[in-house]
Write a protein that holds these residues in place. Structure first.
Motif, short mmCIF file in Angstrom:
data_model
loop_
_atom_site.label_atom_id
_atom_site.label_comp_id
_atom_site.label_asym_id
_atom_site.label_seq_id
_atom_site.Cartn_x
_atom_site.Cartn_y
_atom_site.Cartn_z
N GLY A 247 4.40 0.82 -10.86
CA GLY A 247 4.78 1.61 -10.14
C GLY A 247 3.16 2.06 -9.54
O GLY A 247 3.07 3.19 -8.52
N VAL B 92 2.52 -0.53 -6.51
CA VAL B 92 2.93 0.32 -4.65
C VAL B 92 2.63 2.37 -4.74
O VAL B 92 2.60 2.42 -3.70
N LEU C 7 1.67 -2.27 -2.36
CA LEU C 7 2.67 -3.32 -1.85
C LEU C 7 3.00 -4.65 -1.25
O LEU C 7 3.25 -6.01 -1.90
N ARG D 61 5.34 1.95 3.51
CA ARG D 61 4.95 1.75 2.14
C ARG D 61 6.76 1.49 1.69
O ARG D 61 6.70 0.51 0.53
#
Length: 273
Positions: A6, A10, A15, A80
């Motif tokens: 993460g 991310v 990602l 995203r």
């Protein structure tokens, strides 16, 4: 592991690139497994697609997947979210299928299992390496500066010097590529010292630079040939062994003529889906 993913992938907006990378690697490994099963004559494995006798190469499916993934990425507003990640994955899968037949596109004939077909594996390895570098957060030299500098701000001495260094690095990478040093030329885009050192060293025999600058019988050509036999050839052999372990052995003779010029009864080498 979840926290690392993460925070590293991310939250940094990588990602889509991660999905592209995973789909690209997985697609290449799967298609290579498929063509090796077909080449080995495994009966239970699906064979080549030949509707009406027409051999459909997997580059066709790759182009379709790239179109779907690329257009989808252009129309998805959220950079995203999950949809853009799926689009990036489709684009990565299609890219793997296309680059796996890069040699076919380059030569415009089926050279998949020939020595010329190694160009496809080289293209895939280069793409994996560059995407991996981008995924780690490494960017081409000068990238951060270009994105952080406001209009007109480059005129200061330090920024002008950085721009000049970036241009020198780019020139070094171009010269390295012309000298036949693909890996050092591409890596040098990210690490300036590598491209600059490679640019001043001898060219690979047979490269565009060597053809332009090293006449037959010249001392530089003789030195380049000796260096090639002593250093580069053993490295190439080691690289080929690794590639063949993954992609299979390329040992067939190239076809005598393009398929479209051959007669209907002409023999064809084993090919892939």
């Amino acid at each position: 592991m979840v926290d690392w993913f993460g925070s590293t992938v991310v939250s940094t907006g990588r990602l889509p690139l991660f999905c592209f990378f995973v789909a690209f690697v997985a697609g290449f490994l799967l298609i290579r497994m498929s063509v090796r099963m077909i080449r080995a004559g495994v009966r239970w494995w699906p064979g080549n697609l030949r509707p009406g006798g027409l051999h459909i190469h997997h580059v066709v499916f790759g182009v379709g997947l790239m179109m779907v993934g690329g257009v989808a990425a252009l129309v998805i507003p959220d950079p995203r979210g999950a949809p853009i990640a799926v689009a990036a994955g489709l684009f990565g899968l299609g890219s793997a299928l296309v680059l796996d037949e890069f040699a076919l596109i380059l030569h415009l004939r089926d050279v998949y299992w020939t020595e010329q077909g190694r160009a496809s594996v080289d293209a895939v390895f280069v793409a994996v390496a560059l995407t991996g570098l981008l995924l780690t957060g490494l960017r081409p030299f000068g990238w951060s500066w270009l994105h952080s500098t406001e209009p007109g701000g480059w005129q200061t001495g330090a920024q002008a010097g950085l721009l000049a260094l970036a241009l020198v690095n780019l020139a070094g990478s171009v010269v390295s590529l012309l000298k036949g040093k693909i890996w050092t030329g591409l890596t040098g885009v990210f690490l300036p010292a590598i491209s600059m050192v490679a640019a001043v060293r001898l060219a690979v025999p047979g490269s565009p630079w060597a053809r332009w600058r090293y006449p037959v019988g010249s001392a530089k050509l003789d030195q380049a040939l000796r260096r090639d036999l002593r250093i580069r050839r053993p490295l190439i052999k080691a690289k080929i062994r690794v590639q063949e372990l993954i992609a299979g052995r390329h040992d067939l003779e190239p076809p005598a003529e393009p398929a479209e010029q051959a007669g209907p009864g002409a023999a064809r080498p084993p090919s892939e889906p």
